[in-house]
Design a protein around this motif. Sequence first.
Motif: not given
Length: 354
Positions: A94-96, A127, A134-135, A138, A147-148, A216, A305
């Motif tokens: 989920d990018g986190y 973010k 975190d890159v 998703i 970045n997702s 974003s 990642w």
Amino acid sequence: MSSTALRAGDLHEVRLTHDEAAGMRSLCHEAVEALGDADLSTQAAMTMVELIGCRLPQRLIAALVTFRCTGNPGGALLVHNVPVDEPLPPTPTDGYLADWRAAGIATTAQLMIMSHLGHVIGYADEKRGRVVQDVAPIAGAELQQENSGSAYLELHTENGFHPFKPDLLSLLCLRSDHERSGRTLTGSVDRVWPRLSSTAIAVLRQPLFRIRFSSSFAQLGSTGYSEPVAVLSGPPDDPDLTADFHGMEPITDEARRALDELEAALTPSLNSIVLGTGSMLVVDNWRAVHGRTGFTARHDGTDRWLRRCFAVADLRRSRGARTAGGRVLAPLTTILADRTTAPPSSHSQPAVSR
């Protein structure tokens, strides 16, 4: 972007020895223990990181300080063998990453390095305001210019639309994509402006371009465009660069032709590198644009990642846009609203010190 346009880069590099990396890992363990469950976005946490970071290998510190003060023709610095966590947690789908301590070694290593480049900051819009982000790809966002995504990410100045854009940014690789096809790209103004026509340079130095806010930033209502900006600024023989080949809109036809000429000149001069685990790329956000080639994501916890971090040369400039003792900038809508009601300021926006 055709793969034939890419070449192996000639970036300045620092490769930590086994002993240097081992010593840095010990410092990271010390930092994780000292920080405990601290909020990394506070001044107290950053002070702790900076104090421990003073004991990084002197060879690394010298390279970082030199890059901060004088830069280099490539506009980027690559550091190898930065310690990361063993074993690594799964790539967050989920990018986190739920808790920074799950990757505490990588997190503190990146923050200590950045402490020698400037003052770490974050953005409330982006973010969740994290100062280490975190890159990761998703599912469903593959084609987004964020970045997702996992499609080709066009060359851009990071947050070039923002009145407090970062002066420097870093990308620390924790895990490469499976095919190692996701190549990070950088393009330096030093290498491109001598190739431009005098007509294009004259146009690019005028405020004839506006940049759409990154999507974003929309989660907190920050939508719209920057005020008109120039693509090239600074001394005639040593210019700075602000560009975004996805979000930048020329105001005139002449400006469009000049921006197209700039992009055509940048393409053959790009540095291109597959970042591996423990490789950290530092980009001078005033001198170089960056992007990424496309790659295939699996969304199974084993994807590419990176962790991203921003720094500014002058923290004081943004003091009115941050809470006291914090490193996270308020939502862009709030900053712009405050600027419309504030008295004019005589302070101009500085570039990274040279």
